[in-house]
Scaffold this active site. Structure first.
Site, PDB file in Angstrom:
ATOM      1  N   PRO A   2      33.654  34.048  41.694  1.00  0.00           N
ATOM      2  CG  PRO A   2      31.627  35.097  41.623  1.00  0.00           C
ATOM      3  CD  PRO A   2      32.386  33.999  41.025  1.00  0.00           C
ATOM      4  CD  GLU A   3      34.578  28.973  45.396  1.00  0.00           C
ATOM      5  OE1 GLU A   3      34.536  28.447  46.509  1.00  0.00           O
ATOM      6  OE2 GLU A   3      35.202  28.486  44.448  1.00  0.00           O
ATOM      7  CG  HIS A  93      32.235  41.377  28.097  1.00  0.00           C
ATOM      8  ND1 HIS A  93      31.137  40.816  27.477  1.00  0.00           N
ATOM      9  CD2 HIS A  93      33.308  40.945  27.389  1.00  0.00           C
ATOM     10  CE1 HIS A  93      31.538  40.075  26.457  1.00  0.00           C
ATOM     11  NE2 HIS A  93      32.848  40.135  26.385  1.00  0.00           N
ATOM     12  NE  ARG A 112      30.641  31.224  31.445  1.00  0.00           N
ATOM     13  CZ  ARG A 112      30.815  30.050  32.030  1.00  0.00           C
ATOM     14  NH1 ARG A 112      31.844  29.871  32.838  1.00  0.00           N
ATOM     15  NH2 ARG A 112      29.984  29.073  31.806  1.00  0.00           N
ATOM     16  NE  ARG A 155      21.380  17.685  52.246  1.00  0.00           N
ATOM     17  CZ  ARG A 155      21.778  18.877  51.813  1.00  0.00           C
ATOM     18  NH1 ARG A 155      22.051  19.825  52.681  1.00  0.00           N
ATOM     19  NH2 ARG A 155      21.900  19.100  50.530  1.00  0.00           N
TER      20      ARG A 155
END
Length: 277
Positions: A2-3, A93, A112, A155
């Site tokens: 998931p983004e 799960h 996971r 940065r």
DNA sequence: CTATCCACCTGGCGGC
DNA sequence: TGCCGCCAGGTGGATA
């Protein structure tokens, strides 16, 4: 999975089953995912009405009537399914079920277990430890190339690593960083601080375009991601560089510069060394 | 502050 | 068929 686009797809997909509905029961089958559930998680949500589903970056929020907010993160493999009618027996799960008085079940599955769920309140949401340090959501109105340039200023790290860092911009992950850099013609190895001016403008546009198109496509299904109705996402068919090492670049198509795969900050990056400088 | 490494988990795949 | 190492959409804590 998931983004940002996948989480937004999940949010939209769950709205019909949850918004305006009262939770009849909340079943937590495993006391701990990435972090332990609050002890009163199920008790505090049970009997309450879900006012609306929100999202900030990759975090999903369930705003409850009465001021509680459930914070949900899907980790790498989390997904949520809306089931109308009697839910089948839970699998190995299937860690959490939210059951509404209307008879629907929203089931959270996470192989996971890098996902998490916790509880806070409206008053404390912005200062919650998981939320307070993340940067701007790239699809929020407040996001702009000025905001991005400022976050990148000074940065020395690579632009790839800076974009993966949720403090810079919140919501991008490994796929959409590679895709955004490709679309803006910026090398993933370039120093973050050198992305200013017109480069920052192009990158801002590319990020917003990629995310919007991906949401439109229901996100990207590599393995786990499903929309809550079970449909696959199909933005993976629109990837230009992610997972395409060895192929010719869709932009220059020059044999001498096939899509390269490199490792940065321990994660794979895909790019065209001809088109991205 | 930065960069790097590692841990947290399970499962799928390729190589031998 | 089995075993082993490697890889995967994420994050955050320890360390130097």
């Amino acid at each position: 999975m998931p983004e940002l686009p996948e989480v937004e797809t999940v949010r939209r997909g769950l709205q019909p089953a949850l918004e305006g509905q009262t939770l009849k029961s909340v079943i937590v089958r495993r006391a701990k995912l990435r972090i332990p559930f609050p002890k009163d998680f199920a008790r505090r949500l049970t009997g309450s009405k879900v006012e609306r589903l929100g999202r900030r970056a990759k975090y999903l929020f369930m705003h409850m009537q009465g001021g509680d907010v459930a914070i949900i993160h899907l980790g790498m493999t989390g997904h949520m399914t809306a089931i109308s009618g009697k839910a089948p027996a839970p699998g190995k799960h299937d860690h959490v079920d939210f059951c509404t008085t209307a008879g629907a079940t929203v089931r959270f599955n996470d192989v996971r277990r890098f996902g998490l769920m916790t509880l806070t309140t409206e008053e404390e949401l912005e200062t919650h430890r998981l939320i307070k340090n993340i940067g701007p959501d790239p699809l929020a109105n407040s996001f702009s190339h000025e905001v991005l340039s400022a976050a990148l200023k000074g940065r020395a790290t690579s632009i790839k690593a800076a974009l993966l860092d949720q403090k810079t911009v919140a919501g991008l992950g490994n796929i959409y960083v590679s895709e955004s850099l490709f679309r803006s013609g910026i090398s993933p190895k370039r120093q973050a601080k050198s992305v200013q001016g017109s480069r920052a403008e192009k990158l801002t546009r590319a990020i917003q375009e990629v995310l919007r198109e991906a949401i439109e496509a229901g996100g990207s299904t590599l393995k786990d991601h499903r929309q809550p109705d079970g449909e696959l996402g199909y933005f993976q068919h629109h990837f230009r560089v992610y997972g395409k090492d060895g192929e010719t670049c869709p932009n220059c198509d020059d044999e001498r510069y096939r899509i390269k795969k490199i490792v940065q900050a321990g994660r794979s990056t895909f790019y065209c060394s001809n088109c991205q400088r």
